[in-house]
Scaffold this motif. Structure first.
Motif, mmCIF file in Angstrom:
data_model
loop_
_atom_site.group_PDB
_atom_site.id
_atom_site.type_symbol
_atom_site.label_atom_id
_atom_site.label_comp_id
_atom_site.label_asym_id
_atom_site.label_seq_id
_atom_site.Cartn_x
_atom_site.Cartn_y
_atom_site.Cartn_z
ATOM 1 N N CYS A 45 14.481 66.166 79.141
ATOM 2 C CA CYS A 45 14.785 65.862 77.743
ATOM 3 C C CYS A 45 14.771 67.148 76.924
ATOM 4 O O CYS A 45 15.680 67.445 76.157
ATOM 5 C CB CYS A 45 13.738 64.938 77.140
ATOM 6 S SG CYS A 45 13.542 63.422 78.020
ATOM 7 N N ARG A 46 13.684 67.912 77.141
ATOM 8 C CA ARG A 46 13.500 69.121 76.354
ATOM 9 C C ARG A 46 14.644 70.116 76.581
ATOM 10 O O ARG A 46 15.194 70.661 75.632
ATOM 11 C CB ARG A 46 12.170 69.749 76.738
ATOM 12 C CG ARG A 46 11.540 70.539 75.617
ATOM 13 C CD ARG A 46 10.498 71.487 76.124
ATOM 14 N NE ARG A 46 9.494 70.832 76.936
ATOM 15 C CZ ARG A 46 8.323 70.421 76.462
ATOM 16 N NH1 ARG A 46 8.043 70.572 75.191
ATOM 17 N NH2 ARG A 46 7.441 69.855 77.257
ATOM 18 N N GLN B 143 17.702 69.568 77.633
ATOM 19 C CA GLN B 143 18.959 69.102 77.042
ATOM 20 C C GLN B 143 18.944 69.404 75.550
ATOM 21 O O GLN B 143 19.912 69.819 74.955
ATOM 22 C CB GLN B 143 19.115 67.604 77.265
ATOM 23 C CG GLN B 143 19.569 67.299 78.671
ATOM 24 C CD GLN B 143 19.403 65.838 79.023
ATOM 25 O OE1 GLN B 143 18.889 65.045 78.240
ATOM 26 N NE2 GLN B 143 19.846 65.484 80.207
ATOM 27 N N HIS B 144 17.756 69.218 74.973
ATOM 28 C CA HIS B 144 17.551 69.472 73.573
ATOM 29 C C HIS B 144 17.921 70.924 73.242
ATOM 30 O O HIS B 144 18.689 71.198 72.332
ATOM 31 C CB HIS B 144 16.067 69.205 73.289
ATOM 32 C CG HIS B 144 15.681 69.357 71.868
ATOM 33 N ND1 HIS B 144 16.260 68.639 70.865
ATOM 34 C CD2 HIS B 144 14.737 70.137 71.297
ATOM 35 C CE1 HIS B 144 15.694 68.975 69.719
ATOM 36 N NE2 HIS B 144 14.761 69.880 69.955
ATOM 37 N N LEU C 90 21.711 71.649 73.437
ATOM 38 C CA LEU C 90 22.515 71.154 72.334
ATOM 39 C C LEU C 90 22.451 72.093 71.133
ATOM 40 O O LEU C 90 23.374 72.199 70.360
ATOM 41 C CB LEU C 90 22.039 69.756 71.932
ATOM 42 C CG LEU C 90 22.378 68.693 72.980
ATOM 43 C CD1 LEU C 90 21.668 67.393 72.688
ATOM 44 C CD2 LEU C 90 23.873 68.482 73.062
ATOM 45 N N HIS C 91 21.310 72.765 71.021
ATOM 46 C CA HIS C 91 21.225 73.736 69.958
ATOM 47 C C HIS C 91 22.172 74.899 70.242
ATOM 48 O O HIS C 91 22.369 75.762 69.485
ATOM 49 C CB HIS C 91 19.789 74.257 69.821
ATOM 50 C CG HIS C 91 18.973 73.345 68.945
ATOM 51 N ND1 HIS C 91 18.290 72.268 69.442
ATOM 52 C CD2 HIS C 91 18.746 73.337 67.625
ATOM 53 C CE1 HIS C 91 17.668 71.648 68.465
ATOM 54 N NE2 HIS C 91 17.948 72.280 67.332
#
Lengths: 296, 288
Positions: free
Chosen positions: A288-289, A291-292, A295-296
């Motif tokens: 999750c982290r 991917q986070h 995206l930035h």
């Protein structure tokens, strides 16, 4: 010509019912058609709730009980062959649950000598074996101690030495750790594992403790006298419905993974040791982290 | 305060070559209606401590009061009605020819009459979660877990205000163990009695006790709130105790994932906490 056997223990559709003489229709068989082969040097955990047939099976493996159906072979010897029964008992040693009920000697040394004495060995040989056995279980310094002054774990180690002195091929622990505290358990299991590795002694460990079963090479799960599951710990513990049906609980970490997967976590169900489990869970959480960050 | 223990020491066989200090300088209190765990390895002094609480053993020095009664000088008959002790393997103490007679034994001993005994036996049987159909059965025909519950019912029938259990789950299979712990928990909540649970198994203690006293070689090594105590796993392990595997696991997990909260004691707590963090991470993710 001696035939080389690779299997320590083989059972062929073995059955046992108590009170066979007046067997009533529908009376329960304590062991009901079990066929397993256990190879020399395997470390096998046998799991099952109270009354599932674990102890009855174990007692048939060193001919304390004789099958009422099917057969049991130890190194190719059928336990029904009365002329070889002492050979079978020399090959398969058993340690019971209660440390106090299996010690006969007034000193540790004497207790360990009981088995070899009964084998009719020379006194010198007995002395040599007792010393070696006490050394293997790290109890040499207690050779002249009275057994009742020892802790539960130490008493179980004395029982283990008594069996080692008979130079068995296979050791069965019938819930031999159930009454010990965590330190005592760790000590006995560690010792048995070492003997298994260094001397290639086959070990059958009957237990209710899932964390202990996790450490075995293979797990056999019994219920109502039958084999329900038989495989590597990771395979057996990934079948949570069968484990629960058999009245047992998963090891806590396997239980956690099972619950998390129900919530949609995508975790492997075969991570059995703590390090593997940790790595798997961290991977899922970090996905999750990462991917986070992407995206930035 | 239900139990007050002040500077309790006990020496076995003093003045002989076998002299052994079993307890030294134990001090702690148990509040009325709480459940406290006494943890410790074999030979740490748990059972010696337990036997002091109804006056079976007397302090070599120090003092204990239970509900205001001094266990060394007070009225022992009264004390023993107040304090019920369930020893290790209580099923070995069963002897009655029926479950009913076994449970009723204590009451008939104190001279209680029949209709009252009957009512109390049923109440105790129900408290341990067994059915009336077992009353006429021989206690020896029951399963291990059932026997243990009958033995506990024989204590509860005396309506103690303090219940002490020494290794209540030892030797039972996982199902029997879960059942017995669940019913002790229910008993505690429903009847509000003070419970003292002696065990070498932290898994049992975390399920029931709000506070723990850890004994090591006859001394108090640690004491406090169960959750607080499990934050310091190294200290706990130095006493020979093992934390529940899930607590050790989550402790290591927290080092990798600082977002995780606190000290988690059960699999369910661990699941809820991981789910919470997982959802937060995913939400951040979606919001981008």
């Amino acid at each position: 010509m001696p035939v080389p056997f690779t299997n320590s223990i083989e059972t062929f559709a073995v059955e046992f019912s108590h009170n066979i003489d007046h067997r009533m229709p529908g009376s329960m068989k304590a062991v009901d058609g079990i066929s397993v082969s256990i190879a020399k040097g395997e470390f096998v955990a046998i799991l099952g709730r109270n009354g599932s047939g674990k102890t009855t099976l174990a007692r048939m493996l060193n001919a304390l009980l004789l099958p009422t159906g099917g057969s049991v072979c130890i190194h190719g010897i059928d336990t029904l062959d009365e002329s070889l029964i002492w050979k079978v008992r020399g090959l398969v040693g058993m340690i019971f649950q209660d440390p106090d009920s299996q010690i006969v000697g007034t000193t540790v040394e004497e207790d360990v000598a009981f088995g070899p004495e009964n084998l009719g060995l020379e006194p010198g040989e007995i002395r040599r074996r007792v010393q070696e056995a006490l050394h293997s279980v790290a109890m040499s310094q207690h050779a002249h101690t009275t057994p009742h002054l020892l802790s539960g774990g130490e008493k179980q180690k004395v029982s283990l030495a008594g069996i080692l002195a008979m130079q068995p091929d296979c050791i069965i622990l019938d819930e031999a750790t159930a009454l010990l505290d965590p330190a005592g358990r760790k000590e006995v299991i560690g010792l048995v594992r070492t003997l298994n590795r260094d001397k290639r002694i086959t070990v059958l460990h009957i237990t209710h403790d899932m964390e202990e079963a996790r450490l075995a090479d293979r797990v056999i799960l019994l219920d109502a006298g039958k084999v329900v599951l038989d495989g590597r710990p990771s395979e057996v513990f990934s079948n949570s419905p069968a484990i629960k049906m058999a009245g047992l609980e998963l090891p806590q970490i396997a239980e956690l993974f099972d619950l998390l997967n129900q919530e949609g976590f995508d975790l492997p169900d075969c991570a059995m040791n703590m390090d593997e489990a940790l790595a798997a869970l961290i991977k899922v959480m970090n996905r999750c982290r990462e991917q986070h960050v992407h995206l930035h | 305060m239900s139990i007050c223990i002040e500077n309790l020491s006990h020496v076995y066989l003093p003045g002989t070559p076998f002299e052994r200090v079993a307890l030294s300088n134990i001090t702690f209190d148990v509040e009325t209606g709480t459940c406290i765990g006494i943890a410790g390895q074999t030979a740490s002094g748990k059972s010696t401590l337990v036997q002091h609480l109804n006056g079976l053993l007397k302090p070599t020095s120090g003092r204990i009061t239970v509900n205001g009664v001094n266990t060394a000088t007070g009225n022992l008959a009264e004390l023993r009605k107040q304090v019920g002790i369930v020893f290790q393997y209580p099923e070995q103490q069963l002897f009655g020819e029926s479950v009913y007679k076994d449970i009723a034994f204590g009451l008939s001993n104190i001279g209680m009459g029949e209709p009252e005994i009957g009512i109390r036996v049923l109440e105790a049987l129900c408290a341990v979660g067994l059915g009336e159909d077992l009353l006429d059965a021989s206690p020896f025909s029951l399963s291990g877990g059932q026997k243990r519950r009958v033995a506990i019912a024989g204590i509860l029938v005396m309506r103690p205000s303090v219940l002490i259990l020494d290794e209540p789950s030892a030797g039972l299979d996982p199902q029997g163990r879960r059942e017995i712990l669940d019913f002790i928990g229910r008993l505690h909540r429903r009847l509000g009695i003070t419970i003292l649970l002696a065990s070498h198994c932290m898994d049992d203690i975390v399920r029931l006790a709000d506070r723990v006293v850890v004994l090591k070689q006859g001394e108090v090594a640690m004491q406090g709130n169960t959750r607080e105590l499990l934050r310091n796993l190294e200290a706990l392990e130095s006493t020979g105790m093992t934390a529940p595997p899930i607590t050790s696991f989550m402790n290591r997990m927290k080092k990798e994932l600082p977002e995780l909260n606190g000290c988690l004691l059960t699999v369910e707590e661990a699941r809820d906490e991981l789910k919470r963090v997982w959802k937060t991470l995913r939400k951040e993710n979606y919001s981008c």
